[in-house]
Design a protein around this motif. Structure first.
Motif, PDB file in Angstrom:
ATOM      1  N   PHE A 182       0.825  -1.209   0.000  1.00  0.00           N
ATOM      2  CA  PHE A 182       0.000   0.000   0.000  1.00  0.00           C
ATOM      3  C   PHE A 182       0.861   1.262   0.000  1.00  0.00           C
ATOM      4  O   PHE A 182       0.705   2.139  -0.846  1.00  0.00           O
ATOM      5  N   LEU A 183       1.775   1.365   0.953  1.00  0.00           N
ATOM      6  CA  LEU A 183       2.641   2.548   1.037  1.00  0.00           C
ATOM      7  C   LEU A 183       3.620   2.611  -0.122  1.00  0.00           C
ATOM      8  O   LEU A 183       3.863   3.676  -0.700  1.00  0.00           O
ATOM      9  N   PHE A 184       4.202   1.462  -0.482  1.00  0.00           N
ATOM     10  CA  PHE A 184       5.169   1.428  -1.586  1.00  0.00           C
ATOM     11  C   PHE A 184       4.547   1.976  -2.868  1.00  0.00           C
ATOM     12  O   PHE A 184       5.116   2.862  -3.512  1.00  0.00           O
ATOM     13  N   PHE A 185       3.392   1.443  -3.252  1.00  0.00           N
ATOM     14  CA  PHE A 185       2.783   1.873  -4.504  1.00  0.00           C
ATOM     15  C   PHE A 185       2.270   3.306  -4.417  1.00  0.00           C
ATOM     16  O   PHE A 185       2.361   4.059  -5.391  1.00  0.00           O
ATOM     17  N   GLY A 186       1.767   3.710  -3.277  1.00  0.00           N
ATOM     18  CA  GLY A 186       1.325   5.091  -3.123  1.00  0.00           C
ATOM     19  C   GLY A 186       2.465   6.074  -3.289  1.00  0.00           C
ATOM     20  O   GLY A 186       2.360   7.056  -4.037  1.00  0.00           O
ATOM     21  N   VAL A 187       3.573   5.812  -2.598  1.00  0.00           N
ATOM     22  CA  VAL A 187       4.735   6.696  -2.687  1.00  0.00           C
ATOM     23  C   VAL A 187       5.321   6.671  -4.096  1.00  0.00           C
ATOM     24  O   VAL A 187       5.643   7.716  -4.678  1.00  0.00           O
ATOM     25  N   THR A 188       5.433   5.487  -4.672  1.00  0.00           N
ATOM     26  CA  THR A 188       6.051   5.365  -5.990  1.00  0.00           C
ATOM     27  C   THR A 188       5.210   6.052  -7.060  1.00  0.00           C
ATOM     28  O   THR A 188       5.747   6.782  -7.902  1.00  0.00           O
ATOM     29  N   PHE A 189       3.891   5.859  -7.036  1.00  0.00           N
ATOM     30  CA  PHE A 189       3.046   6.550  -8.013  1.00  0.00           C
ATOM     31  C   PHE A 189       3.061   8.055  -7.790  1.00  0.00           C
ATOM     32  O   PHE A 189       3.006   8.836  -8.747  1.00  0.00           O
ATOM     33  N   GLY A 190       3.152   8.496  -6.537  1.00  0.00           N
ATOM     34  CA  GLY A 190       3.291   9.922  -6.259  1.00  0.00           C
ATOM     35  C   GLY A 190       4.573  10.489  -6.850  1.00  0.00           C
ATOM     36  O   GLY A 190       4.567  11.576  -7.451  1.00  0.00           O
ATOM     37  N   LEU A 191       5.668   9.766  -6.718  1.00  0.00           N
ATOM     38  CA  LEU A 191       6.937  10.208  -7.300  1.00  0.00           C
ATOM     39  C   LEU A 191       6.893  10.196  -8.823  1.00  0.00           C
ATOM     40  O   LEU A 191       7.454  11.073  -9.483  1.00  0.00           O
ATOM     41  N   ILE A 192       6.221   9.193  -9.375  1.00  0.00           N
ATOM     42  CA  ILE A 192       6.083   9.137 -10.836  1.00  0.00           C
ATOM     43  C   ILE A 192       5.305  10.363 -11.322  1.00  0.00           C
ATOM     44  O   ILE A 192       5.707  11.011 -12.298  1.00  0.00           O
ATOM     45  N   TYR A 193       4.221  10.700 -10.650  1.00  0.00           N
ATOM     46  CA  TYR A 193       3.443  11.876 -11.047  1.00  0.00           C
ATOM     47  C   TYR A 193       4.272  13.153 -10.909  1.00  0.00           C
ATOM     48  O   TYR A 193       4.295  13.996 -11.807  1.00  0.00           O
ATOM     49  N   HIS A 194       4.954  13.299  -9.792  1.00  0.00           N
ATOM     50  CA  HIS A 194       5.786  14.483  -9.566  1.00  0.00           C
ATOM     51  C   HIS A 194       6.861  14.608 -10.647  1.00  0.00           C
ATOM     52  O   HIS A 194       7.078  15.694 -11.203  1.00  0.00           O
ATOM     53  N   THR A 195       7.524  13.500 -10.953  1.00  0.00           N
ATOM     54  CA  THR A 195       8.599  13.524 -11.947  1.00  0.00           C
ATOM     55  C   THR A 195       8.043  13.784 -13.342  1.00  0.00           C
ATOM     56  O   THR A 195       8.630  14.530 -14.121  1.00  0.00           O
ATOM     57  N   TRP A 196       6.885  13.197 -13.653  1.00  0.00           N
ATOM     58  CA  TRP A 196       6.252  13.437 -14.948  1.00  0.00           C
ATOM     59  C   TRP A 196       5.905  14.917 -15.100  1.00  0.00           C
ATOM     60  O   TRP A 196       6.113  15.513 -16.159  1.00  0.00           O
ATOM     61  N   THR A 197       5.375  15.521 -14.051  1.00  0.00           N
ATOM     62  CA  THR A 197       5.042  16.942 -14.087  1.00  0.00           C
ATOM     63  C   THR A 197       6.295  17.778 -14.335  1.00  0.00           C
ATOM     64  O   THR A 197       6.286  18.707 -15.151  1.00  0.00           O
ATOM     65  N   SER A 198       7.373  17.443 -13.645  1.00  0.00           N
ATOM     66  CA  SER A 198       8.627  18.175 -13.795  1.00  0.00           C
ATOM     67  C   SER A 198       9.183  18.034 -15.209  1.00  0.00           C
ATOM     68  O   SER A 198       9.606  19.012 -15.821  1.00  0.00           O
ATOM     69  N   LEU A 199       9.182  16.820 -15.742  1.00  0.00           N
ATOM     70  CA  LEU A 199       9.760  16.641 -17.078  1.00  0.00           C
ATOM     71  C   LEU A 199       8.881  17.286 -18.146  1.00  0.00           C
ATOM     72  O   LEU A 199       9.390  17.808 -19.139  1.00  0.00           O
ATOM     73  N   ALA A 200       7.560  17.304 -17.956  1.00  0.00           N
ATOM     74  CA  ALA A 200       6.683  17.983 -18.914  1.00  0.00           C
ATOM     75  C   ALA A 200       6.949  19.486 -18.899  1.00  0.00           C
ATOM     76  O   ALA A 200       7.010  20.120 -19.964  1.00  0.00           O
ATOM     77  N   ALA A 201       7.132  20.057 -17.726  1.00  0.00           N
ATOM     78  CA  ALA A 201       7.444  21.485 -17.628  1.00  0.00           C
ATOM     79  C   ALA A 201       8.806  21.782 -18.249  1.00  0.00           C
ATOM     80  O   ALA A 201       8.969  22.790 -18.949  1.00  0.00           O
ATOM     81  N   ASN A 202       9.777  20.910 -18.019  1.00  0.00           N
ATOM     82  CA  ASN A 202      11.099  21.098 -18.628  1.00  0.00           C
ATOM     83  C   ASN A 202      11.011  21.009 -20.148  1.00  0.00           C
ATOM     84  O   ASN A 202      11.651  21.795 -20.861  1.00  0.00           O
ATOM     85  N   ALA A 203      10.225  20.062 -20.651  1.00  0.00           N
ATOM     86  CA  ALA A 203      10.073  19.917 -22.106  1.00  0.00           C
ATOM     87  C   ALA A 203       9.440  21.175 -22.694  1.00  0.00           C
ATOM     88  O   ALA A 203       9.854  21.649 -23.761  1.00  0.00           O
TER      89      ALA A 203
END
Length: 150
Positions: free
Chosen positions: A99-120
């Protein structure tokens, strides 16, 4: 005889060190992150690599590139990569099945995706308008940070 000669090329000190490192690190990584979770971790690692790549192109485009700033992001990235491991260990303690692993990991994936989209976007790469609207606040924050570094 040919088999022994071909083994001579394979059994090199470098290959031995690589095999030893793999045999040592694989159980450690499975302990920290859990088994059968390689796919989601690969997604996270690829997104982090793309975030770094788009960040470099964006910084070069707006002339805010600084190797000192880039190097200072390495500890931050290592910290972010440690969060799923900590969440996995907490899952084990709490007896929850990821539960915690997937929650944290998907949160990081979303955060990183947002950052890379803004950088692009900052790098001038084409993005659908819906994505630009979705990450608009991140684009503004990154543009403001880049303006301060100039």
């Amino acid at each position: 005889m040919n088999i022994l000669q071909s083994l001579h090329n394979v059994a090199t000190p470098g290959n031995g060190w690589a095999a030893t490192a793999g045999a040592t690190l694989t159980p450690l990584l499975q302990y920290l992150y859990g088994s059968d979770r390689q796919d989601i971790l690969v997604v996270l690692f690829v997104l982090i690599a793309l975030d770094w790549l788009t960040g470099v192109f964006a910084a070069k485009k707006d002339m805010s590139y600084s190797s000192e700033y880039g190097l200072s992001r390495i500890p931050r990235t290592l910290f972010l990569l440690s969060l799923p491991a900590v969440a996995n260990l907490l899952d084990r303690v709490a007896g929850t099945p990821g539960f915690l692993f997937f929650g944290v990991t998907f949160g990081l994936i979303y955060h990183t995706w947002t950052s890379l989209a803004a950088n692009a976007f900052r790098a001038g790469w084409p993005l659908p308008e819906a994505i630009v609207k979705l990450v608009g606040s991140e684009i503004k924050a990154k543009a403001d940070r880049a303006a301060q570094k100039k």
